[in-house]
Design a protein around this motif. Sequence first.
Motif, PDB file in Angstrom:
ATOM      1  N   PRO A  83       2.883  -2.515  15.383  1.00  0.00           N
ATOM      2  CA  PRO A  83       2.903  -2.642  13.927  1.00  0.00           C
ATOM      3  C   PRO A  83       1.614  -2.147  13.281  1.00  0.00           C
ATOM      4  CG  PRO A  83       3.867  -4.580  14.921  1.00  0.00           C
ATOM      5  CD  PRO A  83       3.302  -3.768  16.052  1.00  0.00           C
ATOM      6  N   ALA A  84       1.786  -1.334  12.254  1.00  0.00           N
ATOM      7  CA  ALA A  84       0.638  -0.740  11.563  1.00  0.00           C
ATOM      8  C   ALA A  84       0.184  -1.655  10.431  1.00  0.00           C
ATOM      9  CB  ALA A  84       1.031   0.624  11.011  1.00  0.00           C
ATOM     10  N   SER A  85      -1.118  -1.892  10.376  1.00  0.00           N
ATOM     11  CA  SER A  85      -1.689  -2.719   9.322  1.00  0.00           C
ATOM     12  C   SER A  85      -1.925  -1.871   8.070  1.00  0.00           C
ATOM     13  CB  SER A  85      -3.008  -3.324   9.808  1.00  0.00           C
ATOM     14  OG  SER A  85      -3.536  -4.213   8.871  1.00  0.00           O
ATOM     15  N   ASP A  86      -1.504  -2.366   6.898  1.00  0.00           N
ATOM     16  CA  ASP A  86      -1.471  -1.549   5.676  1.00  0.00           C
ATOM     17  C   ASP A  86      -2.812  -0.927   5.306  1.00  0.00           C
ATOM     18  OD1 ASP A  86       1.161  -2.095   5.444  1.00  0.00           O
ATOM     19  OD2 ASP A  86       0.969  -3.579   3.855  1.00  0.00           O
ATOM     20  N   PHE A 129       0.810  -1.211   0.000  1.00  0.00           N
ATOM     21  CA  PHE A 129       0.000   0.000   0.000  1.00  0.00           C
ATOM     22  C   PHE A 129       0.850   1.271   0.000  1.00  0.00           C
ATOM     23  CE2 PHE A 129      -3.025  -3.145   1.147  1.00  0.00           C
ATOM     24  CZ  PHE A 129      -4.293  -2.649   0.881  1.00  0.00           C
ATOM     25  N   ALA A 130       2.176   1.118   0.121  1.00  0.00           N
ATOM     26  CA  ALA A 130       3.045   2.289   0.243  1.00  0.00           C
ATOM     27  C   ALA A 130       2.946   3.239  -0.944  1.00  0.00           C
ATOM     28  CB  ALA A 130       4.488   1.845   0.453  1.00  0.00           C
ATOM     29  N   PRO A 131       2.965   2.759  -2.202  1.00  0.00           N
ATOM     30  CA  PRO A 131       2.865   3.710  -3.325  1.00  0.00           C
ATOM     31  C   PRO A 131       1.579   4.529  -3.279  1.00  0.00           C
ATOM     32  CG  PRO A 131       3.615   1.562  -4.081  1.00  0.00           C
ATOM     33  CD  PRO A 131       3.178   1.376  -2.671  1.00  0.00           C
ATOM     34  N   LEU A 132       0.483   3.854  -2.893  1.00  0.00           N
ATOM     35  CA  LEU A 132      -0.796   4.564  -2.837  1.00  0.00           C
ATOM     36  C   LEU A 132      -0.777   5.603  -1.715  1.00  0.00           C
ATOM     37  CD1 LEU A 132      -3.674   4.745  -4.000  1.00  0.00           C
ATOM     38  CD2 LEU A 132      -4.367   3.095  -2.235  1.00  0.00           C
ATOM     39  N   GLU A 133      -0.252   5.225  -0.538  1.00  0.00           N
ATOM     40  CA  GLU A 133      -0.205   6.177   0.567  1.00  0.00           C
ATOM     41  C   GLU A 133       0.712   7.347   0.228  1.00  0.00           C
ATOM     42  OE1 GLU A 133       0.992   6.383   5.319  1.00  0.00           O
ATOM     43  OE2 GLU A 133       0.468   4.434   4.419  1.00  0.00           O
ATOM     44  N   GLY A 134       1.758   7.063  -0.531  1.00  0.00           N
ATOM     45  CA  GLY A 134       2.668   8.136  -0.921  1.00  0.00           C
ATOM     46  C   GLY A 134       2.012   9.183  -1.794  1.00  0.00           C
ATOM     47  N   PRO A 138      -3.312  -4.702  -4.299  1.00  0.00           N
ATOM     48  CA  PRO A 138      -3.989  -4.985  -3.014  1.00  0.00           C
ATOM     49  C   PRO A 138      -4.955  -3.888  -2.612  1.00  0.00           C
ATOM     50  CG  PRO A 138      -1.670  -5.574  -2.876  1.00  0.00           C
ATOM     51  CD  PRO A 138      -1.847  -4.896  -4.199  1.00  0.00           C
ATOM     52  N   ALA A 139      -4.639  -2.628  -2.919  1.00  0.00           N
ATOM     53  CA  ALA A 139      -5.536  -1.538  -2.556  1.00  0.00           C
ATOM     54  C   ALA A 139      -6.838  -1.636  -3.341  1.00  0.00           C
ATOM     55  CB  ALA A 139      -4.861  -0.197  -2.809  1.00  0.00           C
ATOM     56  N   ALA A 140      -6.740  -1.956  -4.631  1.00  0.00           N
ATOM     57  CA  ALA A 140      -7.944  -2.104  -5.449  1.00  0.00           C
ATOM     58  C   ALA A 140      -8.797  -3.265  -4.955  1.00  0.00           C
ATOM     59  CB  ALA A 140      -7.547  -2.305  -6.911  1.00  0.00           C
ATOM     60  N   LYS A 141      -8.139  -4.340  -4.565  1.00  0.00           N
ATOM     61  CA  LYS A 141      -8.876  -5.502  -4.050  1.00  0.00           C
ATOM     62  C   LYS A 141      -9.560  -5.168  -2.719  1.00  0.00           C
ATOM     63  CE  LYS A 141      -5.796  -8.783  -6.338  1.00  0.00           C
ATOM     64  NZ  LYS A 141      -4.749  -9.833  -6.165  1.00  0.00           N
ATOM     65  N   LEU A 142      -8.856  -4.388  -1.854  1.00  0.00           N
ATOM     66  CA  LEU A 142      -9.452  -4.000  -0.586  1.00  0.00           C
ATOM     67  C   LEU A 142     -10.681  -3.125  -0.824  1.00  0.00           C
ATOM     68  CD1 LEU A 142      -9.438  -3.833   2.501  1.00  0.00           C
ATOM     69  CD2 LEU A 142      -7.889  -1.864   2.312  1.00  0.00           C
TER      70      LEU A 142
END
Length: 1007
Positions: free
Chosen positions: A916-919, A798-803, A972-976
């Motif tokens: 720990p942070a969950s994505d 999820f890092a690219p999306l959060e960025g 994964p973000a799209a699937k979530l």
Amino acid sequence: MRRLVLLFLMAIAAGLAFVGQAPAEQRERCSAAELRKLVFANHPTGGDRIREIIRQLRCLGTDAPPRIAAAASYEVAMDRAGADGRPPDYAEGARWAKRSAELADKAGDHDLAAQARLAGAQLDYYAAADLDELRAAERSVRQAGADCATVTQPVHCAALLKLLGEVQRDITSHAPEMSAQAIETFRQFLTTKLGKVRGPERASALLDLGTLIAQAAPDDMSAKDLAEASDSLAEAASFFKSAGDVERAQIADINRGALLVDHGPNTAASLDLAEALLRPMATDPNIDPAFRLKARSNLGGLLARKQTGNREENIAEAIDLLEGVYDATPADGVEERARTIYNLANALSASGIDRAERLSKAEQLLESTIDATPSEGMEVRNTKLLWMLADVKLALLQGGDFEVFDPAERSRLLDEIKAIIGKADAIDRGQRSAEGQATVSDYLLAMTVDRDAAFRDEAISSMRQAAALVDRVSRPYLWATIQNNLGNLCNDARRPDLGGCAEQAYARALSVRTEREFPREHADTIVNLAALRFRQANWTEAAALYGEIARLSVKDFDISLGQAVARHDAARSDRWFERGSYSLARLGRTDEAVLLADQGRVRFLQQRLGAVAAATGDLAGHLAKVIDSDSVRLIIPVTTSAGTVVFFIGRQENRIRIGQLFLDNLSGDKVAGFVNGVWLQNYESSWERPGVLDRNAAFAPALAQTSEWLGTELVVPTLKAMDEQGIPARGKLVFVLQGELAQLPVHLARLANGKRLLEEEIVSYLPGLSLSVSAPQAGSPARIVSIADPSAAPDLNFAPLEGRIAAGEGGTTLTGPVTREGMMDVLAHADILHFVGHARFDAQDPEASSLRLTGEDRLTVGQIERAALDRLPRLVVLSACETGRSETATMANEFVGLPTAFIGLGVRGVVSSLWPASDGPTVLLMAHLMRDLSHGQDPALALREAQIWLSDATGRELAETLRALKPDKDTPAAKLEFVLRLRYADRRPFAAPWAWAGFQYTGVTMK
């Protein structure tokens, strides 16, 4: 004919064995007049002349006039002694000198006789090569001075007395028992007319006397002997310096420095004098290497004992010096190597930095040295090494960076220590030194942990015996140390009957341990006495004593000495400030109590930020900067062994009000028990143990239990007391926590109405009040810079999306490699830095906790603390695992971790994660948070609203937020987003605290 030649050669070899008259033909070739001319006339010296003198003496035989023969024999003696630089033959020279004395006595020339006897004795001494020959030389000197009591030759007799001392001095190196005779002989010489004249003879005797007293002295050297030795060496050094004899002046200074180190009172004045003598020679590269090595060895021993200056800095230099000395000492220098290891082990065991590692090193060095040290002639040194080894093993058992709790391991170590004590007793035949007796007492105390508590009484008796072995005047440092340790033995909560013993022992210790002479030990004893008064609930004396120790602690704290030293000094003040604050609170001196509690917090950061003055200044004025509106309330729990006092502070009608609540059941032990037994144990099993399938679900029960415990034990009683005392919560609560409490999510505390504190109030945290100075205004829009997964980790889906969030709010997103230098550059240009990536908390070495950058690059806590930037972001948001964790077990109020590292750099606030942070939920939380932050909202308020929103939002609402971020297809973000929209459309998928409560805000309010 052959037999006659051999007899003739034997006669020549006999030299002085004159028998009868020479044959007439020989007498014709020699005459007394010729011999007289050779001896008394101004003839050139040299081998030919001496050979002719010898020929004339043999030629004349008994016909030679005694006075002339005596003088001639003396000339030959001087030649054989090495006159004019010729190779000496001391034994032959001694024979000629003695013959000269006999002839001079016959002639009635008492001056020459005395001079010749002195020369003969000196040459016998010079010729001696072993102990037997030295003893023979001693007899020769005594024979030469046999008539000194009856003849009037005071100068020569004084010289013989000095020579006797020198011979006895050399015998001492083979037979130490001779030292007392040698010392007395030199003392006698110094009472003679020659010995009283300031000159080389007196200076030489003083050098020998001072050195012998120092070498022969037992551990409990008397003050009189110490003064005599020190004064003797000082006068000798003064003369040699004035005479230009640099080498002997240096010997005198080195020996005096060693004397003060080994036998001095260890006062500040004594050690400062020794350091002034030794340091120039230890650091001057032009000094003879052997002298420099001796000076460095003694300087290392000195620094291991030195109390003035910073103790850890002194010890670090001592270790460095002594390790160098040991490496440079020849393998056959057994005595010096053993002495060096003793001092090095002392320095290593005295250090508070990397304690377990240094104690283990000291143990290994001592064991290997004892094994390699011969027993013959080294009994005293071996005994000292054994006692030191026992002390080191006791320290390892009871207080490295750990404590041995395993019964079998403790039993094994105790058996080892018992065996060492037995070996030391066997060497000194049970005549224990004071240090040895004190070690026995410590051993007996260690036995009380696993066995019969009666060992304590035996330990106290043993420590009293140790005190009786020490002369208070000559060894004040050791005497006071033993008294302090006796006080500690008697200072036992389970034995109130021993309180009087503790009080008396501490009082005796403080009579010597003054702030001026023994500043470190002075502070230690005050701490011990304060602990006794605190346990006795004598709040008046406890408050005064803790106030004094706080003053000393703040005065000596200096971060310029390095992080390791500063951290150790901070850790050393374990609960001093809290106990002092609690005592003041019990006396109703609330303002003083709050101020004292804050002085002990984050001192490293205070000094770095220049906030020390604020912490020690006007409390009301300082609090006004923190409580800048009627809606802000400060809550400061101070936890001690006696219980907890909670200070709550607010503003009403422009006036600061302080209330307090005593929670007698919430002791330090209870807090530590919960944190270690519930929180950290569940944390480890949920997040660190392999094989756990759903870590969030595994951690959920611990969060629920912690929420209930925090509410019941701390938050609910505090809020109730605030209402009762007219300082109710008004919307913003700022917690200033200490120690173990700082590891818990207090914002999750369950309230009486069933809600969590976070739902009722805006909660933020401050490490210390003084860090709130010069808080910036939020207000205006802020420039956000996001760093998105610089390590390119495959598990951060999820890092690219959060960025991209920053770019969507008008900021900048940096993707790709980011080095440490690049990270520092971003810090210097962003208003808000948003880091998305991996982080690591290192519980064993918290300064190594870090943010992972490109490749092997990491930005550690230590590197952040050492950085210096002209411009900084006002806020750092760390969207990574465990970035909010801090090490507080050994440094209760320093909070070593990423949040305080950034605050120490100058950042005014940090958002970080306690676990720990969950994505998935994290990217949603950050989207909401960054939107509000970009519009200038206060970080604590923005974080709270984001957390409440995430916990209350339905899957449909969350899916809309994800869609707005435009995740790439099949990610994964799209699937979530798909799962949230279909499976959780009308449910709250992230209502549980594991998804959002880990994040907290540390820093000042930015309104």
